[in-house]
Write an enzyme that holds these catalytic residues in place. Sequence first.
Site, PDB file in Angstrom:
ATOM      1  N   SER A   1       0.805  -1.230   0.000  1.00  0.00           N
ATOM      2  CA  SER A   1       0.000   0.000   0.000  1.00  0.00           C
ATOM      3  C   SER A   1       0.832   1.270   0.000  1.00  0.00           C
ATOM      4  O   SER A   1       0.309   2.348  -0.225  1.00  0.00           O
ATOM      5  CB  SER A   1      -0.959   0.018   1.190  1.00  0.00           C
ATOM      6  OG  SER A   1      -0.267   0.300   2.385  1.00  0.00           O
TER       7      SER A   1
ATOM      8  N   LYS B   1       0.953   4.105   7.284  1.00  0.00           N
ATOM      9  CA  LYS B   1       0.239   4.955   6.326  1.00  0.00           C
ATOM     10  C   LYS B   1       0.676   6.409   6.485  1.00  0.00           C
ATOM     11  O   LYS B   1       1.296   6.793   7.470  1.00  0.00           O
ATOM     12  CB  LYS B   1      -1.279   4.886   6.564  1.00  0.00           C
ATOM     13  CG  LYS B   1      -1.913   3.527   6.300  1.00  0.00           C
ATOM     14  CD  LYS B   1      -1.993   3.203   4.831  1.00  0.00           C
ATOM     15  CE  LYS B   1      -2.710   1.902   4.546  1.00  0.00           C
ATOM     16  NZ  LYS B   1      -1.952   0.712   4.819  1.00  0.00           N
TER      17      LYS B   1
END
Length: 196
Positions: A116, A154
């Site tokens: 990701s 993230k």
Amino acid sequence: MKEALDLASKSGIHRLITALEERGFLKRLAHRARALEVLKLPDSATPAAPPRGRGAFRPAVVGNDGVSPANDGIPILGRIAAGVPIEALQNEIGRVAAPLDLAAGDHFALEVKGDSMIQAGILDGDVVILKRGDTADSGDIVVALVDAEEATLKRLRKRGNSVALEAANPAYETRIFGPDRVQIQGKLVAMVRRYA
């Protein structure tokens, strides 16, 4: 499964199963409702069962035992999801040499699992080095603990009273939470990639 793992919702189980499936540990059986096949066990699997009941599982990405001096290396405290969030980890699995320009301090490292963050240059198998802390600025790449159950790597975005955890891969959605649901564990300061 929700009760056995002492999770607050069934959606946490779905995320864990999806993550295990993505990593090749499980396979869903076709034409059989809720049927799963175990393909392999993790290297660290032990026969002992984890403690059960609310309060038995205390997830944290970083341990409370402090950090060794930089000349001993930075402890790698487990694996972190760069994809579907996984349960938080806190066991030292090795050490990585501290980059020369990184001053001795309160740092820890995690091995990245998932894709990701590929557009931020963070690939599956990389080791990220983080400065321990519970605050970060909007735009920083962080290790975040969500709902005290799952950990993920993230980019942090603060939007009013909301906290967004943003992937660096268009295949993943940005997840938005209330500020009380996200705890920052550390901020990215360096990365190590091994070519072998």
